[in-house]
Design an enzyme around this catalytic site. Structure first.
Site, PDB file in Angstrom:
ATOM      1  N   SER A 192       0.829  -1.196   0.000  1.00  0.00           N
ATOM      2  CA  SER A 192       0.000   0.000   0.000  1.00  0.00           C
ATOM      3  C   SER A 192       0.870   1.256   0.000  1.00  0.00           C
ATOM      4  CB  SER A 192      -0.960  -0.052   1.199  1.00  0.00           C
ATOM      5  OG  SER A 192      -1.969   0.911   1.099  1.00  0.00           O
ATOM      6  N   ASP A 287     -10.288  -4.246  -3.922  1.00  0.00           N
ATOM      7  CA  ASP A 287      -9.464  -3.168  -3.381  1.00  0.00           C
ATOM      8  C   ASP A 287      -9.502  -2.033  -4.403  1.00  0.00           C
ATOM      9  OD1 ASP A 287      -7.418  -1.446  -2.600  1.00  0.00           O
ATOM     10  OD2 ASP A 287      -5.866  -2.994  -2.568  1.00  0.00           O
ATOM     11  N   HIS A 317      -8.299  -5.014   0.359  1.00  0.00           N
ATOM     12  CA  HIS A 317      -7.069  -4.325   0.721  1.00  0.00           C
ATOM     13  C   HIS A 317      -6.593  -4.800   2.096  1.00  0.00           C
ATOM     14  CE1 HIS A 317      -4.198  -1.053   0.256  1.00  0.00           C
ATOM     15  NE2 HIS A 317      -4.354  -0.794   1.545  1.00  0.00           N
TER      16      HIS A 317
END
Length: 348
Positions: A192, A287, A317
Protein backbone atom coordinates in the site's frame (compact mmCIF):
# COMPACT_ATOMS: atom_id res chain seq x y z
CA UNK A 1 -30.27 -5.12 16.98
CA UNK A 2 -26.91 -3.60 16.05
CA UNK A 3 -25.23 -5.61 18.81
CA UNK A 4 -26.66 -8.83 17.39
CA UNK A 5 -25.55 -7.89 13.88
CA UNK A 6 -22.07 -7.13 15.18
CA UNK A 7 -21.90 -10.43 17.06
CA UNK A 8 -23.02 -12.38 13.99
CA UNK A 9 -20.51 -10.54 11.80
CA UNK A 10 -17.70 -11.44 14.19
CA UNK A 11 -18.78 -15.08 14.37
CA UNK A 12 -18.95 -15.27 10.57
CA UNK A 13 -15.39 -13.92 10.24
CA UNK A 14 -14.15 -16.74 12.45
CA UNK A 15 -16.13 -19.57 10.80
CA UNK A 16 -14.50 -22.03 8.35
CA UNK A 17 -14.58 -20.84 4.74
CA UNK A 18 -17.17 -23.37 3.54
CA UNK A 19 -19.62 -22.25 6.23
CA UNK A 20 -19.00 -18.59 5.46
CA UNK A 21 -19.66 -19.23 1.78
CA UNK A 22 -22.87 -21.07 2.62
CA UNK A 23 -23.99 -18.23 4.89
CA UNK A 24 -23.96 -15.81 1.96
CA UNK A 25 -26.01 -18.17 -0.19
CA UNK A 26 -24.45 -16.96 -3.44
CA UNK A 27 -25.08 -13.30 -2.60
CA UNK A 28 -21.43 -12.20 -2.64
CA UNK A 29 -20.70 -8.82 -4.26
CA UNK A 30 -19.31 -8.74 -7.80
CA UNK A 31 -17.21 -5.86 -9.11
CA UNK A 32 -16.46 -5.81 -12.85
CA UNK A 33 -16.83 -9.60 -12.94
CA UNK A 34 -14.72 -10.19 -9.81
CA UNK A 35 -16.72 -12.01 -7.14
CA UNK A 36 -15.73 -11.35 -3.52
CA UNK A 37 -14.02 -14.11 -1.56
CA UNK A 38 -16.43 -15.14 1.23
CA UNK A 39 -13.91 -14.71 4.06
CA UNK A 40 -12.80 -11.35 2.70
CA UNK A 41 -16.42 -10.21 2.45
CA UNK A 42 -17.05 -11.32 6.02
CA UNK A 43 -14.19 -9.08 7.15
CA UNK A 44 -15.54 -6.18 5.09
CA UNK A 45 -19.01 -6.63 6.57
CA UNK A 46 -17.58 -6.63 10.09
CA UNK A 47 -15.60 -3.45 9.43
CA UNK A 48 -18.67 -1.74 7.99
CA UNK A 49 -20.43 -2.30 11.31
CA UNK A 50 -17.48 -1.23 13.46
CA UNK A 51 -16.60 1.91 11.48
CA UNK A 52 -19.09 4.69 10.99
CA UNK A 53 -18.58 5.64 7.31
CA UNK A 54 -19.95 9.12 7.99
CA UNK A 55 -17.54 9.83 10.84
CA UNK A 56 -13.91 10.66 10.10
CA UNK A 57 -11.61 9.34 12.84
CA UNK A 58 -8.73 11.30 14.27
CA UNK A 59 -5.25 10.24 13.23
CA UNK A 60 -4.68 8.68 16.63
CA UNK A 61 -7.97 6.78 16.48
CA UNK A 62 -7.07 5.48 13.03
CA UNK A 63 -3.68 4.30 14.28
CA UNK A 64 -5.25 2.46 17.20
CA UNK A 65 -7.85 0.86 14.93
CA UNK A 66 -5.24 -0.49 12.52
CA UNK A 67 -3.00 -1.86 15.26
CA UNK A 68 -5.93 -3.54 16.99
CA UNK A 69 -7.30 -5.00 13.78
CA UNK A 70 -3.99 -6.60 12.85
CA UNK A 71 -3.49 -7.90 16.39
CA UNK A 72 -6.86 -9.64 16.30
CA UNK A 73 -6.85 -11.02 12.79
CA UNK A 74 -3.26 -11.70 11.72
CA UNK A 75 -1.64 -15.02 12.61
CA UNK A 76 1.90 -14.85 14.01
CA UNK A 77 4.84 -16.41 12.22
CA UNK A 78 5.48 -19.87 13.65
CA UNK A 79 8.74 -20.53 11.80
CA UNK A 80 11.99 -19.92 13.69
CA UNK A 81 13.08 -16.39 12.83
CA UNK A 82 15.50 -14.28 14.85
CA UNK A 83 14.48 -10.66 15.37
CA UNK A 84 17.03 -7.94 16.04
CA UNK A 85 15.89 -4.40 16.80
CA UNK A 86 18.39 -2.01 15.27
CA UNK A 87 18.54 1.59 14.05
CA UNK A 88 19.34 3.00 10.64
CA UNK A 89 19.94 6.59 9.59
CA UNK A 90 16.92 8.54 8.43
CA UNK A 91 16.97 11.94 6.80
CA UNK A 92 16.60 13.69 10.17
CA UNK A 93 18.19 11.38 12.72
CA UNK A 94 18.21 7.65 13.35
CA UNK A 95 15.10 5.58 12.75
CA UNK A 96 13.98 2.26 14.31
CA UNK A 97 14.38 -0.86 12.19
CA UNK A 98 14.04 -4.58 12.75
CA UNK A 99 16.15 -7.29 11.15
CA UNK A 100 14.60 -10.72 10.60
CA UNK A 101 16.98 -13.64 10.09
CA UNK A 102 15.45 -17.06 9.38
CA UNK A 103 17.04 -19.99 11.15
CA UNK A 104 17.71 -21.84 7.91
CA UNK A 105 19.80 -19.08 6.31
CA UNK A 106 23.57 -19.47 6.04
CA UNK A 107 24.97 -16.60 8.10
CA UNK A 108 28.56 -17.46 7.25
CA UNK A 109 28.03 -15.66 3.93
CA UNK A 110 26.47 -12.28 3.13
CA UNK A 111 22.70 -12.75 3.16
CA UNK A 112 20.18 -11.77 0.49
CA UNK A 113 17.96 -9.05 1.95
CA UNK A 114 14.58 -7.38 1.55
CA UNK A 115 14.15 -3.83 2.84
CA UNK A 116 10.45 -3.69 3.81
CA UNK A 117 8.29 -0.57 4.11
CA UNK A 118 4.97 -0.98 5.94
CA UNK A 119 1.63 0.29 4.69
CA UNK A 120 -0.89 2.48 6.48
CA UNK A 121 -1.72 5.48 4.34
CA UNK A 122 1.54 7.26 5.29
CA UNK A 123 -0.02 8.11 8.69
CA UNK A 124 -0.15 4.80 10.55
CA UNK A 125 1.25 1.30 10.66
CA UNK A 126 4.60 0.34 12.14
CA UNK A 127 7.24 -2.33 12.36
CA UNK A 128 4.99 -4.03 14.91
CA UNK A 129 1.82 -4.08 12.79
CA UNK A 130 3.80 -5.77 10.01
CA UNK A 131 5.95 -7.99 12.21
CA UNK A 132 4.23 -11.25 11.27
CA UNK A 133 4.26 -10.44 7.56
CA UNK A 134 7.98 -9.59 7.58
CA UNK A 135 8.86 -12.70 9.58
CA UNK A 136 6.88 -14.92 7.21
CA UNK A 137 8.55 -13.40 4.15
CA UNK A 138 11.97 -13.94 5.75
CA UNK A 139 11.25 -17.56 6.68
CA UNK A 140 9.63 -18.58 3.41
CA UNK A 141 11.98 -16.77 1.04
CA UNK A 142 15.10 -17.67 3.00
CA UNK A 143 16.23 -14.04 3.11
CA UNK A 144 17.06 -11.46 5.72
CA UNK A 145 14.32 -8.83 5.99
CA UNK A 146 14.98 -5.35 7.35
CA UNK A 147 11.76 -3.53 8.25
CA UNK A 148 12.37 0.22 8.27
CA UNK A 149 10.33 2.78 10.22
CA UNK A 150 9.95 6.01 8.25
CA UNK A 151 8.44 9.16 9.73
CA UNK A 152 4.65 9.41 9.57
CA UNK A 153 2.34 12.24 8.56
CA UNK A 154 0.81 14.54 9.60
CA UNK A 155 3.59 15.16 12.12
CA UNK A 156 6.13 14.73 9.32
CA UNK A 157 4.43 15.26 5.93
CA UNK A 158 5.88 14.66 2.47
CA UNK A 159 8.77 14.54 1.66
CA UNK A 160 9.87 13.28 5.09
CA UNK A 161 8.98 9.63 4.45
CA UNK A 162 10.60 9.54 1.01
CA UNK A 163 13.74 11.17 2.38
CA UNK A 164 13.89 8.70 5.27
CA UNK A 165 13.49 5.75 2.90
CA UNK A 166 16.29 7.03 0.68
CA UNK A 167 18.55 7.50 3.71
CA UNK A 168 17.68 4.04 5.04
CA UNK A 169 18.29 2.38 1.68
CA UNK A 170 21.68 4.02 1.28
CA UNK A 171 22.55 3.04 4.84
CA UNK A 172 21.86 -0.61 4.00
CA UNK A 173 24.35 -0.35 1.14
CA UNK A 174 26.92 1.52 3.22
CA UNK A 175 26.62 -0.81 6.23
CA UNK A 176 25.97 -4.06 4.38
CA UNK A 177 29.05 -5.71 5.88
CA UNK A 178 28.01 -4.82 9.44
CA UNK A 179 24.52 -6.20 8.85
CA UNK A 180 25.93 -9.24 7.02
CA UNK A 181 23.80 -8.60 3.95
CA UNK A 182 24.76 -8.89 0.30
CA UNK A 183 24.28 -5.51 -1.43
CA UNK A 184 24.18 -7.30 -4.79
CA UNK A 185 21.13 -9.29 -3.61
CA UNK A 186 19.02 -6.53 -2.13
CA UNK A 187 15.31 -6.03 -2.81
CA UNK A 188 13.00 -3.24 -1.69
CA UNK A 189 9.30 -3.75 -1.12
CA UNK A 190 6.20 -2.83 0.80
CA UNK A 191 2.42 -2.82 0.85
CA UNK A 192 0.00 0.00 0.00
CA UNK A 193 1.67 3.25 1.12
CA UNK A 194 4.86 1.22 1.66
CA UNK A 195 4.67 0.07 -1.95
CA UNK A 196 4.16 3.70 -2.95
CA UNK A 197 7.35 4.60 -1.09
CA UNK A 198 9.13 1.69 -2.77
CA UNK A 199 8.14 2.90 -6.23
CA UNK A 200 9.01 6.48 -5.26
CA UNK A 201 12.45 5.33 -4.13
CA UNK A 202 13.03 3.50 -7.42
CA UNK A 203 12.08 6.65 -9.32
CA UNK A 204 14.50 8.78 -7.31
CA UNK A 205 17.32 6.25 -7.57
CA UNK A 206 16.82 5.96 -11.33
CA UNK A 207 16.57 9.70 -11.79
CA UNK A 208 19.73 10.26 -9.79
CA UNK A 209 21.73 7.48 -11.41
CA UNK A 210 22.17 5.80 -8.02
CA UNK A 211 22.66 2.06 -7.39
CA UNK A 212 19.43 0.13 -7.86
CA UNK A 213 18.27 -2.90 -5.89
CA UNK A 214 18.02 -6.31 -7.51
CA UNK A 215 14.23 -6.51 -7.24
CA UNK A 216 11.10 -4.64 -6.13
CA UNK A 217 8.10 -6.16 -4.34
CA UNK A 218 4.89 -4.13 -4.65
CA UNK A 219 1.83 -5.31 -2.72
CA UNK A 220 -1.37 -3.44 -3.67
CA UNK A 221 0.63 -0.31 -4.52
CA UNK A 222 -0.87 3.19 -4.42
CA UNK A 223 0.75 4.95 -7.37
CA UNK A 224 -1.76 7.46 -8.73
CA UNK A 225 -2.98 10.34 -6.55
CA UNK A 226 -5.71 11.27 -9.04
CA UNK A 227 -7.91 8.53 -7.50
CA UNK A 228 -9.98 8.36 -10.68
CA UNK A 229 -9.44 4.77 -11.85
CA UNK A 230 -12.34 2.45 -12.61
CA UNK A 231 -11.67 0.37 -9.50
CA UNK A 232 -11.56 3.45 -7.27
CA UNK A 233 -14.93 4.53 -8.67
CA UNK A 234 -16.46 1.05 -8.44
CA UNK A 235 -15.29 0.59 -4.83
CA UNK A 236 -15.79 4.21 -3.78
CA UNK A 237 -17.42 3.26 -0.46
CA UNK A 238 -15.67 -0.03 0.34
CA UNK A 239 -15.47 -0.61 4.08
CA UNK A 240 -11.76 -1.49 4.15
CA UNK A 241 -10.51 1.37 2.00
CA UNK A 242 -12.91 3.94 0.59
CA UNK A 243 -12.10 6.84 -1.67
CA UNK A 244 -12.93 9.39 1.08
CA UNK A 245 -10.48 7.61 3.39
CA UNK A 246 -7.78 7.64 0.71
CA UNK A 247 -8.37 11.35 0.17
CA UNK A 248 -8.06 11.91 3.90
CA UNK A 249 -4.76 9.99 3.98
CA UNK A 250 -3.50 12.08 1.10
CA UNK A 251 -4.56 15.30 2.83
CA UNK A 252 -2.52 14.32 5.90
CA UNK A 253 0.50 13.28 3.83
CA UNK A 254 0.80 15.95 1.14
CA UNK A 255 1.23 19.62 2.12
CA UNK A 256 -1.10 22.15 0.54
CA UNK A 257 0.28 23.45 -2.75
CA UNK A 258 2.39 20.35 -3.44
CA UNK A 259 1.82 18.78 -6.87
CA UNK A 260 0.27 15.39 -6.13
CA UNK A 261 1.19 14.10 -9.57
CA UNK A 262 4.91 14.51 -8.93
CA UNK A 263 6.50 11.06 -9.47
CA UNK A 264 7.66 10.95 -5.85
CA UNK A 265 3.98 10.91 -4.83
CA UNK A 266 2.41 9.36 -7.95
CA UNK A 267 5.07 6.98 -9.30
CA UNK A 268 2.83 6.07 -12.23
CA UNK A 269 3.89 9.44 -13.65
CA UNK A 270 7.60 8.62 -13.47
CA UNK A 271 9.59 9.06 -16.69
CA UNK A 272 12.33 6.86 -15.18
CA UNK A 273 10.82 3.38 -15.32
CA UNK A 274 13.18 1.97 -17.96
CA UNK A 275 16.09 0.13 -16.43
CA UNK A 276 14.36 -0.50 -13.12
CA UNK A 277 14.76 -3.94 -11.50
CA UNK A 278 12.40 -6.87 -11.93
CA UNK A 279 9.10 -6.41 -10.14
CA UNK A 280 6.44 -8.45 -8.41
CA UNK A 281 3.08 -6.66 -8.29
CA UNK A 282 0.23 -8.10 -6.23
CA UNK A 283 -3.31 -6.78 -6.58
CA UNK A 284 -6.69 -7.50 -4.95
CA UNK A 285 -9.93 -7.32 -6.91
CA UNK A 286 -12.08 -5.77 -4.17
CA UNK A 287 -9.46 -3.17 -3.38
CA UNK A 288 -9.80 0.30 -4.96
CA UNK A 289 -6.07 0.06 -5.76
CA UNK A 290 -6.61 -2.89 -8.14
CA UNK A 291 -6.18 -0.64 -11.19
CA UNK A 292 -3.25 1.25 -9.64
CA UNK A 293 -1.29 -1.98 -9.44
CA UNK A 294 -2.27 -3.21 -12.90
CA UNK A 295 -1.55 0.16 -14.52
CA UNK A 296 1.85 0.38 -12.87
CA UNK A 297 2.73 -3.20 -13.86
CA UNK A 298 1.77 -2.39 -17.46
CA UNK A 299 3.86 0.81 -17.41
CA UNK A 300 6.88 -1.10 -16.08
CA UNK A 301 6.45 -3.79 -18.74
CA UNK A 302 6.14 -1.17 -21.48
CA UNK A 303 9.42 0.30 -20.22
CA UNK A 304 11.09 -3.11 -20.60
CA UNK A 305 11.05 -4.18 -16.94
CA UNK A 306 10.34 -7.88 -16.23
CA UNK A 307 7.12 -7.98 -14.20
CA UNK A 308 5.25 -10.77 -12.44
CA UNK A 309 1.64 -9.84 -11.69
CA UNK A 310 -0.26 -11.77 -9.03
CA UNK A 311 -4.04 -11.28 -9.07
CA UNK A 312 -6.41 -12.13 -6.22
CA UNK A 313 -9.75 -11.13 -7.76
CA UNK A 314 -11.89 -11.74 -4.68
CA UNK A 315 -9.64 -10.13 -2.10
CA UNK A 316 -9.69 -6.90 -0.11
CA UNK A 317 -7.07 -4.33 0.72
CA UNK A 318 -4.71 -5.45 3.48
CA UNK A 319 -5.50 -9.16 3.28
CA UNK A 320 -1.86 -10.21 3.76
CA UNK A 321 -2.22 -8.87 7.33
CA UNK A 322 -5.41 -10.87 7.97
CA UNK A 323 -4.08 -14.43 7.73
CA UNK A 324 -5.87 -15.67 10.84
CA UNK A 325 -9.22 -15.20 9.11
CA UNK A 326 -8.44 -14.93 5.36
CA UNK A 327 -6.60 -18.06 4.15
CA UNK A 328 -5.67 -16.49 0.81
CA UNK A 329 -3.51 -13.99 2.71
CA UNK A 330 -1.19 -16.81 3.65
CA UNK A 331 -1.20 -18.09 0.06
CA UNK A 332 -0.25 -14.64 -1.20
CA UNK A 333 2.66 -14.37 1.24
CA UNK A 334 3.92 -17.76 0.11
CA UNK A 335 3.71 -16.69 -3.53
CA UNK A 336 5.52 -13.42 -2.90
CA UNK A 337 8.21 -15.23 -0.91
CA UNK A 338 8.73 -17.77 -3.68
CA UNK A 339 9.20 -15.00 -6.23
CA UNK A 340 11.57 -13.17 -3.89
CA UNK A 341 13.68 -16.27 -3.34
CA UNK A 342 14.03 -16.72 -7.08
CA UNK A 343 14.73 -13.04 -7.71
CA UNK A 344 17.50 -12.93 -5.12
CA UNK A 345 18.92 -16.35 -6.07
CA UNK A 346 18.51 -17.96 -2.68
CA UNK A 347 18.38 -21.65 -1.85
CA UNK A 348 14.78 -21.45 -0.52
Amino acid sequence: MKTLKLLWALVRVLLPERLVRASYGGALPVVDGRRADPKAQAVADLVSLVRDPAAQPTVEESRVQLAGFVEKFDAPCTAPVERRDITLPGADGVRPARQYIPEAIDQSRPMPCLMYLHGGGWIQGSIDTHDALCAKLAARAGVCVVAFSYRLAPEAPFPAATQDVMAGYRALLDHAEDLRIDPARLAVGGDSAGANLTASLLHSLSQGGLPLPQAQLLIYPAVDARLTSASVQALHDHALLSRPRMEWYMDQYVPEGQDRLAPEISPLMSPCLAGQPQAFVLVAGHDPLWDDGLSYAAALEQAGVPVTVSRYPGQIHGFLNLTKVVPQGDMAIAEAAQWLAFALHTDA
